[in-house]
Design an enzyme around this catalytic site. Structure first.
Site, PDB file in Angstrom:
ATOM      1  N   GLU A 186     -15.127  -2.001 -52.280  1.00  0.00           N
ATOM      2  CA  GLU A 186     -14.381  -1.513 -53.460  1.00  0.00           C
ATOM      3  C   GLU A 186     -14.697  -0.042 -53.715  1.00  0.00           C
ATOM      4  O   GLU A 186     -13.836   0.725 -54.138  1.00  0.00           O
ATOM      5  CB  GLU A 186     -14.730  -2.375 -54.677  1.00  0.00           C
ATOM      6  CG  GLU A 186     -14.155  -3.788 -54.543  1.00  0.00           C
ATOM      7  CD  GLU A 186     -14.668  -4.742 -55.610  1.00  0.00           C
ATOM      8  OE1 GLU A 186     -15.906  -4.893 -55.710  1.00  0.00           O
ATOM      9  OE2 GLU A 186     -13.850  -5.322 -56.333  1.00  0.00           O
ATOM     10  N   GLU A 216     -16.788 -11.990 -51.882  1.00  0.00           N
ATOM     11  CA  GLU A 216     -17.136 -12.512 -53.209  1.00  0.00           C
ATOM     12  C   GLU A 216     -16.884 -14.007 -53.365  1.00  0.00           C
ATOM     13  O   GLU A 216     -17.663 -14.714 -53.999  1.00  0.00           O
ATOM     14  CB  GLU A 216     -16.360 -11.743 -54.295  1.00  0.00           C
ATOM     15  CG  GLU A 216     -16.960 -10.391 -54.647  1.00  0.00           C
ATOM     16  CD  GLU A 216     -16.520  -9.275 -53.717  1.00  0.00           C
ATOM     17  OE1 GLU A 216     -15.953  -9.569 -52.650  1.00  0.00           O
ATOM     18  OE2 GLU A 216     -16.737  -8.099 -54.048  1.00  0.00           O
TER      19      GLU A 216
HETATM   20  C1  LIG Z   1     -19.143 -13.054 -69.640  1.00  0.00           C
HETATM   21  C2  LIG Z   1     -19.601 -12.519 -68.332  1.00  0.00           C
HETATM   22  C3  LIG Z   1     -18.683 -11.492 -67.797  1.00  0.00           C
HETATM   23  C4  LIG Z   1     -19.147 -11.215 -66.476  1.00  0.00           C
HETATM   24  C5  LIG Z   1     -18.431 -10.114 -65.868  1.00  0.00           C
HETATM   25  C6  LIG Z   1     -19.368  -9.533 -64.908  1.00  0.00           C
HETATM   26  C7  LIG Z   1     -18.790  -8.354 -64.267  1.00  0.00           C
HETATM   27  C8  LIG Z   1     -19.768  -7.855 -63.281  1.00  0.00           C
HETATM   28  C9  LIG Z   1     -19.156  -6.726 -62.545  1.00  0.00           C
HETATM   29  C10 LIG Z   1     -19.357  -6.975 -61.142  1.00  0.00           C
HETATM   30  C11 LIG Z   1     -18.540  -6.067 -60.322  1.00  0.00           C
HETATM   31  C12 LIG Z   1     -18.222  -6.806 -59.073  1.00  0.00           C
HETATM   32  C13 LIG Z   1     -18.594  -6.053 -57.849  1.00  0.00           C
HETATM   33  C14 LIG Z   1     -18.285  -6.807 -56.597  1.00  0.00           C
HETATM   34  O1  LIG Z   1     -16.935  -7.179 -56.539  1.00  0.00           O
HETATM   35  C15 LIG Z   1     -19.150  -8.008 -56.461  1.00  0.00           C
HETATM   36  C16 LIG Z   1     -19.980  -7.939 -55.229  1.00  0.00           C
HETATM   37  O2  LIG Z   1     -20.067  -6.957 -54.540  1.00  0.00           O
HETATM   38  S1  LIG Z   1     -20.835  -9.344 -54.863  1.00  0.00           S
HETATM   39  C17 LIG Z   1     -21.664  -8.938 -53.355  1.00  0.00           C
HETATM   40  C18 LIG Z   1     -20.764  -8.948 -52.178  1.00  0.00           C
HETATM   41  N1  LIG Z   1     -21.517  -8.720 -50.976  1.00  0.00           N
HETATM   42  C19 LIG Z   1     -21.932  -9.713 -50.190  1.00  0.00           C
HETATM   43  O3  LIG Z   1     -21.673 -10.862 -50.412  1.00  0.00           O
HETATM   44  C20 LIG Z   1     -22.746  -9.287 -48.989  1.00  0.00           C
HETATM   45  C21 LIG Z   1     -23.960 -10.157 -48.891  1.00  0.00           C
HETATM   46  N2  LIG Z   1     -24.811  -9.753 -47.783  1.00  0.00           N
HETATM   47  C22 LIG Z   1     -24.549 -10.059 -46.507  1.00  0.00           C
HETATM   48  O4  LIG Z   1     -23.550 -10.657 -46.142  1.00  0.00           O
HETATM   49  C23 LIG Z   1     -25.573  -9.653 -45.502  1.00  0.00           C
HETATM   50  O5  LIG Z   1     -26.792  -9.531 -46.169  1.00  0.00           O
HETATM   51  C24 LIG Z   1     -25.256  -8.320 -44.759  1.00  0.00           C
HETATM   52  C25 LIG Z   1     -24.968  -7.193 -45.746  1.00  0.00           C
HETATM   53  C26 LIG Z   1     -24.043  -8.519 -43.835  1.00  0.00           C
HETATM   54  C27 LIG Z   1     -26.476  -7.915 -43.910  1.00  0.00           C
HETATM   55  O6  LIG Z   1     -26.849  -9.029 -43.091  1.00  0.00           O
HETATM   56  P1  LIG Z   1     -28.253  -9.058 -42.301  1.00  0.00           P
HETATM   57  O7  LIG Z   1     -28.452  -7.803 -41.602  1.00  0.00           O
HETATM   58  O8  LIG Z   1     -28.258 -10.327 -41.512  1.00  0.00           O
HETATM   59  O9  LIG Z   1     -29.372  -9.103 -43.429  1.00  0.00           O
HETATM   60  P2  LIG Z   1     -29.721 -10.293 -44.455  1.00  0.00           P
HETATM   61  O10 LIG Z   1     -28.522 -11.075 -44.796  1.00  0.00           O
HETATM   62  O11 LIG Z   1     -30.915 -11.032 -43.980  1.00  0.00           O
HETATM   63  O12 LIG Z   1     -30.097  -9.447 -45.757  1.00  0.00           O
HETATM   64  C28 LIG Z   1     -31.266  -8.632 -45.797  1.00  0.00           C
HETATM   65  C29 LIG Z   1     -31.841  -8.739 -47.183  1.00  0.00           C
HETATM   66  O13 LIG Z   1     -30.954  -8.110 -48.101  1.00  0.00           O
HETATM   67  C30 LIG Z   1     -30.611  -9.024 -49.139  1.00  0.00           C
HETATM   68  N3  LIG Z   1     -29.228  -8.755 -49.548  1.00  0.00           N
HETATM   69  C31 LIG Z   1     -28.166  -8.639 -48.744  1.00  0.00           C
HETATM   70  N4  LIG Z   1     -27.068  -8.351 -49.454  1.00  0.00           N
HETATM   71  C32 LIG Z   1     -27.459  -8.289 -50.724  1.00  0.00           C
HETATM   72  C33 LIG Z   1     -26.775  -8.019 -51.943  1.00  0.00           C
HETATM   73  N5  LIG Z   1     -25.462  -7.721 -51.994  1.00  0.00           N
HETATM   74  N6  LIG Z   1     -27.480  -8.053 -53.086  1.00  0.00           N
HETATM   75  C34 LIG Z   1     -28.803  -8.324 -53.078  1.00  0.00           C
HETATM   76  N7  LIG Z   1     -29.521  -8.583 -51.949  1.00  0.00           N
HETATM   77  C35 LIG Z   1     -28.840  -8.561 -50.786  1.00  0.00           C
HETATM   78  C36 LIG Z   1     -30.798 -10.407 -48.514  1.00  0.00           C
HETATM   79  O14 LIG Z   1     -31.003 -11.377 -49.515  1.00  0.00           O
HETATM   80  C37 LIG Z   1     -32.022 -10.174 -47.646  1.00  0.00           C
HETATM   81  O15 LIG Z   1     -33.161 -10.185 -48.469  1.00  0.00           O
HETATM   82  P3  LIG Z   1     -34.126 -11.452 -48.519  1.00  0.00           P
HETATM   83  O16 LIG Z   1     -33.345 -12.562 -49.169  1.00  0.00           O
HETATM   84  O17 LIG Z   1     -34.423 -11.769 -47.090  1.00  0.00           O
HETATM   85  O18 LIG Z   1     -35.272 -10.987 -49.331  1.00  0.00           O
END
Ligand SMILES: CCCCCCCCCCCCC[C@H](O)CC(=O)SCCNC(=O)CCNC(=O)[C@H](O)C(C)(C)COP(=O)(O)OP(=O)(O)OC[C@H]1O[C@@H](n2cnc3c(N)ncnc32)[C@H](O)[C@@H]1OP(=O)(O)O
Ligand code: NAD
Length: 684
Positions: free
Chosen positions: A103, A123
């Site tokens: 985004e 997401e």
């Molecule tokens: C009344 C209530 C109203 C509420 C309204 C709220 C509004 C809030 C506004 C929000 C705005 C929205 C924004 C957006 O649209 C939402 C998002 O972006 S959600 C996140 C989307 N992203 C993902 O899903 C990606 C997730 N990650 C992955 O797929 C993979 O990690 C990767 C990036 C492809 C990398 O893969 P690898 O190399 O294999 O590494 P790992 O998977 O092992 O990850 C390493 C390590 O990093 C941690 N991690 C990865 N991604 C994230 C992340 N996005 N956030 C936090 N941590 C992340 C992962 O957990 C690993 O750590 P560990 O668990 O091993 O400690």
């Protein structure tokens, strides 16, 4: 959190610096806002470039922050400001641009992406939707159909394809949305997030941006606090937690070095062996496959080659056939790094194979077994290297199913476990370390689940009613359809071997009791009629032909159930879907609690990952242990007590001591159960 540099005296370079994936945490958002302000206010700056450190643009919003109150600058106004800014902003994308990361790229005026970049909106896999304008900007950029596919399926794109996606909004939007809604409902039964995505994209197609973004935010608010979002986000972290195995000795994932595996051998080219060969070859490992007879070897070889060729064609790569060798002689295995035995589930045969391997293989070769539930330590005991023996329990079909249970015997060394776990990862599996007990984790828990389903049949339910209740809960297949697919003869053979049915049953046993407990002989009666499931065209259901997949209710099964009930004077009763779900799933979770008590699984997350990846447990329910915590442990305990009272001859319904202990401690969150188990015995 974001580094600001001035390049060539005129370009502001903003680098996101939040390892490992440059997630948009509150601190990152804060630093970005500051950097953008600096760039826009500096007259020397004529353009801005945003990139991510360490070859990763951005993995999206920081998912960990979703668990607490939202703090820091909100993302949407920050992105709107970037888009509205008067200086051109370029996203320079290397590695991943996912979720909020994508985004962010969408608000930039230009994007440059490395050809290996991966862009996507995952997401929905977290139970939410792209709520930083993703559902509003992407349809405007690439058209409704392509945007719908990206948003509702979470499939990532390579960067080259994005430029090719320019489908305009179709004339019959409603019909298109209807089709996509049907597809989504079919694929992800009961899952809310993709449906909300479709509504958000409809807003993009029918409203101006200012209204569309408001609708996006309303839909996000509904999803954000839903149980499904909590479950899916739990699954994300549970999967990563499972990789971090730990043993009571202190050995664990980050202090045990795996060996490098360059060559492997598989013994037995049956259902499992073939899939394991394919998984290894796909990972670039040389494989020697061994069979017992020439004809079986040739059949196995042709099957493996066909599977590899089809797989390579699908992935647009060339099949790694040059890595394969087929032989009838164990002598050919003397130099391999690792062997996986996949012969029949017969302890005496497996012991002979392990003794032979001990003689043939060099002393450093790891010896692994794919047994579904036999004692791994008993096999280790017949070798000259018990510390190098470990279970590698694949699931069928082994080249498709993601789960690998790594079964740690009491004598398996930490290096051996680390090697099996790392090899699993290399094959693209989700590996979970478990202790050694009959059935390990997955199959041990399956027994009470299957038992409850057959007891419910006795009491008045039908296979289709039970399957429907489980499928409505979210399972891809109910228990009887799944059993038909797997083959009913496997369980029958095991029951015969353990003296539960067949000629070895003690005639003093009452017909519906074994070892002092309730026993349901209906599955044996089904097998006695030669009904082994899909492969014979008849099982709990009838199929068009042997090997057919279209399950239809069979009046013969209905007759069999009626005759059975009248023979044992069982008055059938109406059974509610609620009772079906409670009895099957609470019995399943109850065994999970026992597994934790027994130290066969280290954490509830491990059990949940096993059920998500090996047994089709619906991901939006989080897995059996998370589901129990969502229902409320007190309620689960109360229902189990109720059902155990009604069925005192079913020990699996008796609430486990750990469940009672957790309830007595105020039902703590699933992530903290480990603290209540740590004093107990561990088999890991
Ligand atoms: C009344 C209530 C109203 C509420 C309204 C709220 C509004 C809030 C506004 C929000 C705005 C929205 C924004 C957006 O649209 C939402 C998002 O972006 S959600 C996140 C989307 N992203 C993902 O899903 C990606 C997730 N990650 C992955 O797929 C993979 O990690 C990767 C990036 C492809 C990398 O893969 P690898 O190399 O294999 O590494 P790992 O998977 O092992 O990850 C390493 C390590 O990093 C941690 N991690 C990865 N991604 C994230 C992340 N996005 N956030 C936090 N941590 C992340 C992962 O957990 C690993 O750590 P560990 O668990 O091993 O400690
Ligand atoms: N089928 C499943 O769903 C499944 C799932 C997980 C684990 N397992 C386990 O995997 C193992 C194999 O199961 P399967 O379903 O592939 O069985 P299978 O009957 O399909 O295949 C076993 C193969 O081993 C071969 N074999 C037997 N003795 C041999 C020997 N001495 N040397 C070389 N080859 C020999 C047989 O000829 C046969 O081709 C079993 O331990 C089983 O419990 C099976």
């Amino acid at each position: 959190m974001a580094r600001y540099e001035l390049v060539k005296r005129s370009v502001a370079l903003i680098t996101l610096t939040n390892p490992p994936v440059n997630a948009l945490s509150s601190a990152v958002r804060h630093a970005m806002a500051k950097s953008m302000e600096q760039a826009l206010n500096d007259p020397k700056v004529t353009a801005v470039v945003i990139c991510g450190e360490n070859g990763r643009f951005c993995g999206g919003a920081d998912i960990r922050e979703f668990a607490g109150p939202l703090r820091g600058p909100p993302l949407v106004p920050l992105l709107d400001a970037i888009e509205a800014g008067e200086k051109p902003v370029v996203a320079a994308i290397e590695g991943v641009a996912l979720g909020g990361g994508f985004e962010l790229a969408l608000v930039c005026h230009y994007c440059i992406a490395h050809f290996k970049a991966r862009l996507g909106l995952p997401e929905v896999t977290l139970g939410i939707l792209p709520a930083a304008g993703g559902t509003q900007r992407l349809p405007r950029l690439i058209g409704i159909p392509a945007a719908l596919e990206l948003i509702t399926t979470a499939k990532p794109l390579s960067s080259r394809r994005v430029s090719m996606l320019t489908t305009p909004c179709p004339p019959d939007l409603d019909a298109l949305l209807e089709v996509v809604t049907m597809e989504v409902k079919k694929k992800a039964r009961g899952v809310m997030a993709p449906l909300a995505c479709i509504q958000a994209v409809r807003a993009a197609a029918t409203m101006p941006y200012s209204k569309g973004i408001k609708r996006e935010s309303e839909l996000m608010a509904t999803l954000f606090n839903s149980g499904q979002a909590r479950a899916l986000q739990y699954c994300f972290f549970a999967q990563r937690t499972a990789g971090k195995w730990t043993l009571p000795s202190g050995a664990q994932w980050n202090n045990s070095k795996p060996r490098e595996i360059r060559s492997a051998a598989i013994i037995g080219l049956g259902t499992m062996g073939r899939g394991i060969v394919v998984s290894l070859a796909r990972a670039g490992i040389s494989v020697i496959a061994v069979e017992s007879e020439k004809k079986l070897l040739e059949t196995g070889k042709q099957m493996v080659i066909g599977m590899l060729e089809r797989d390579a064609k699908r992935r647009g790569v060339s099949a790694s056939l040059n890595l394969l060798k087929f032989t009838l002689s164990l002598q050919d295995l003397k130099d391999v790094d690792l062997v996986i035995e996949a012969v029949f589930e017969d302890m005496a045969l497996k012991k002979r194979v392990f003794q032979e391997l001990s003689k043939v293989c060099r002393p450093a070769t790891l010896l692994c077994t794919n047994t579904s539930g036999l004692d791994v330590d008993a096999l280790a005991g017949v070798t000259d290297r018990p510390h190098l023996v470990v279970g590698m329990h694949f699931f069928s079909p082994a080249h498709v199913m993601k789960l690998l249970e790594v079964v740690c015997g009491p004598r398996s060394s930490s290096e051996t476990i680390a090697t099996a776990m790392s090899l699993g990862k290399r094959m693209g599996k989700v590996s979970v370390a478990v202790g050694n007990c009959p059935g390990f984790v997955g199959n041990r828990m399956l027994k009470p689940y299957l038992d409850q389903a057959t007891f419910l049949l006795e009491e008045g339910a039908t296979p289709e009613q039970i399957d429907k209740a489980l499928e409505d809960f979210g399972f891809a297949m109910g228990v009887f359809r799944m059993s038909d697919l797997a083959g009913l003869d496997v369980g029958w053979r095991i029951r015969k071997e353990s003296g539960l049915t067949g000629p070895d049953v003690d005639p003093k046993n009452p017909p519906r009791r074994r070892h002092g407990r309730r026993y349901c002989p209906i599955p044996d009666m089904v097998c006695e009629q030669g009904r082994f499931g899909q492969k014979t065209g008849r099982g709990w259901y009838m199929y068009d032909k042997p090997g057919g997949t279209n399950a239809k209710p069979d009046p013969l099964i209905q007759n069999l159930l009626e005759m059975y009930r009248s023979r044992y004077a069982i008055q059938p009763r109406n059974i509610s879907d609620k009772e079906i779900i409670e009895r099957c799933l609470f019995a399943l979770a109850n065994e999970g609690f026992r597994i934790l008590e027994d130290g066969i699984a280290a954490r509830p997350e491990d059990i949940d990952v096993i059920y998500l990846f090996g047994y089709g447990f619906p991901r939006h329910r989080g897995g059996p242990m998370f589901y129990a915590s969502m229902v409320g442990l007190e309620r689960v305990l109360e229902r189990l007590e109720h059902y155990h009272q009604a069925h005192p001859d079913v020990p699996h319904l008796e609430p486990s001591p750990l469940l009672k202990k957790l309830v007595a401690c105020g039902s703590p969150s699933v992530q903290t159960w480990r603290e209540h188990i740590k004093t107990m015995h561990s088999h890991l």
